[in-house]
Design a protein around this motif. Structure first.
Motif, PDB file in Angstrom:
ATOM      1  N   ARG A   1      27.248  27.651  19.360  1.00  0.00           N
ATOM      2  CA  ARG A   1      27.771  29.014  19.219  1.00  0.00           C
ATOM      3  C   ARG A   1      26.860  29.882  18.364  1.00  0.00           C
ATOM      4  O   ARG A   1      26.852  31.092  18.488  1.00  0.00           O
ATOM      5  CB  ARG A   1      29.157  28.983  18.578  1.00  0.00           C
ATOM      6  N   ARG A   2      26.122  29.261  17.475  1.00  0.00           N
ATOM      7  CA  ARG A   2      25.228  29.989  16.570  1.00  0.00           C
ATOM      8  C   ARG A   2      23.896  30.331  17.227  1.00  0.00           C
ATOM      9  O   ARG A   2      23.052  30.975  16.619  1.00  0.00           O
ATOM     10  CB  ARG A   2      24.957  29.156  15.325  1.00  0.00           C
ATOM     11  N   GLY A   3      23.667  29.858  18.432  1.00  0.00           N
ATOM     12  CA  GLY A   3      22.373  30.037  19.097  1.00  0.00           C
ATOM     13  C   GLY A   3      21.816  28.667  19.406  1.00  0.00           C
ATOM     14  O   GLY A   3      22.393  27.922  20.180  1.00  0.00           O
ATOM     15  N   ASP A   4      20.725  28.321  18.752  1.00  0.00           N
ATOM     16  CA  ASP A   4      20.199  26.970  18.921  1.00  0.00           C
ATOM     17  C   ASP A   4      19.562  26.485  17.628  1.00  0.00           C
ATOM     18  O   ASP A   4      19.023  27.255  16.859  1.00  0.00           O
ATOM     19  CB  ASP A   4      19.210  26.878  20.087  1.00  0.00           C
TER      20      ASP A   4
END
Length: 81
Positions: free
Chosen positions: A9-12
Motif C-alpha cells: 500500500r505504501r508503494g514498494d
C-alpha cells in the motif's frame, strides 16, 4: 545489481545487492542477498506472486528466488471484500 521489489500500500520496498560481490562472498552483499531471499520466501508463503523482470525479455513468473535476476517483483495476494 540485483533488486527485489515488494509491492504494498505504501508503494514498494526495495532490497538491492551487487551480484559480482555476491560471487566473491563480500559480507555486505551476502547479507543483502540473504535478506532478499528471506523476504521472498516470507512473501511467497503469504501468497504473493513473483515475477522476474529483465530488459528486452518477457516478464517471467517464478516460484524460486533467482539471485542472478536483475529485478524480482513481488505482488501480494489481492483479497476482495
Amino acid at each position: 545489481m540485483g533488486m527485489l521489489r515488494v509491492m504494498s500500500r505504501r508503494g514498494d520496498d526495495r532490497i538491492t545487492w551487487d551480484a559480482q560481490k555476491v560471487e566473491t562472498h563480500d559480507p555486505e552483499a551476502m547479507a543483502a542477498i540473504h535478506e532478499a531471499e528471506r523476504i521472498f520466501m516470507d512473501e511467497r508463503k503469504k501468497g504473493a506472486t513473483a515475477f522476474k523482470v529483465e530488459p528486452g525479455k518477457t516478464v517471467e513468473r517464478i516460484d524460486k528466488f533467482d539471485r542472478t535476476a536483475e529485478q524480482i517483483v513481488l505482488v501480494p495476494r489481492v483479497v476482495g471484500g
